[in-house]
Design an enzyme around this catalytic site. Sequence first.
Site, PDB file in Angstrom:
ATOM      1  N   ASP A 193       0.858  -1.183   0.000  1.00 27.77           N
ATOM      2  CA  ASP A 193       0.000   0.000   0.000  1.00 27.77           C
ATOM      3  C   ASP A 193       0.894   1.232   0.000  1.00 27.77           C
ATOM      4  OD1 ASP A 193      -1.928   1.969   0.426  1.00 27.77           O
ATOM      5  OD2 ASP A 193      -3.093   0.732   1.796  1.00 27.77           O
ATOM      6  N   ARG A 230      -0.302   4.394  -0.293  1.00 30.58           N
ATOM      7  CA  ARG A 230      -1.100   5.592  -0.010  1.00 30.58           C
ATOM      8  C   ARG A 230      -0.550   6.375   1.186  1.00 30.58           C
ATOM      9  NH1 ARG A 230      -6.938   2.825   0.271  1.00 30.58           N
ATOM     10  NH2 ARG A 230      -5.642   1.260   1.299  1.00 30.58           N
TER      11      ARG A 230
END
Length: 352
Positions: free
Chosen positions: A284, A286
């Site tokens: 991930d 983000r």
Amino acid sequence: MSLIPTLPETIARARADLRMGLPVALGDHLAAAVETLSPARLADLRALGPAVLALTGRRAETLKARAYDGDLARVAVPAAADLAWLRALADPVGDLMTPMKGPLTTLRDGDAGPHRAALALAKSAQLLPAMLMVAAPAPPGLTRLPAGPVLAQLAAEAAMAPVAAARLPLLSAERSRLHIFRPDDGGEEHYAIEIGDPPRDAPVLARLHSACFTGDVLGSLKCDCGPQLNAALAAMGQAGAGVLLYLNQEGRGIGLANKMRAYDLQNQGFDTVEANHRLGFEDDERDFRIGAALLRRLGFGAVHLMTNNPRKVAMMQAHGIAVPERVPLVVPRNRHNTGYLDVKAEKSGHLL
């Protein structure tokens, strides 16, 4: 002098240059994105000195290349290597068809700082994290950046400035307002949707929703993003108040093009996490600090967070937003996304 570009502004220029196939100067190295590099520029770069291919540790692991620098590997580019050779190492789409790409010689001495900065810059430009590096003076006209400060700047939290806001009646709630925020680092704009008149002095129903073109717009069955977006807005409309942050971090922060590459790998039998790793990304990528910053900017200090991801709760709390309650957001499965949801639970810790 205010007319001279700041470091964030120069980094924004560098991102654009890399996406167009133009090299940039990082310290005493020239760096070019393999994904956008042309044969002519490759030849010109190689004429300046020995070339090195910088790959993330994740991609190096797939290629069985020794990553002496831990989070990255510096692969010595053979004299006979051409652009097709470089792209085969950068892009995993053909890994199963041509699994043998070595033996690869990786470097263990010298400063890997410029290579690390180059990979971070490629990720921020949503390009494959594979950078051709040559230690050589920069020709006139190229964007120049100091390697160390670039890394620090890319890791820093961008300041968000409000750009525009207006009433926007929605199916889920006619009394809604859309806010547009622009980061000071030249990155993507992010949005906040206020439902009703959410209170600032009490916890408000909130969701951090990462953009998903395929799910939110096209109705893709491969994920649960579209149904989650609609369910969150409906719940806020029913409650009469809420705030949904729509963050432009497609594909868990790797961009739509790389997300489609990951989908292609999933069609070859890899799960979501494995596909990201083969591309050279983390599970991930983000930055949930953006969500906390937008909430603070809007005057919210506490939220009932609609999420199945404990990491979002921890990030909100670590950046000054109280989360007295996590509100589950579970939507029906289908035969296309069951495996994806299982991996989110088993490997990413989602509570499903």
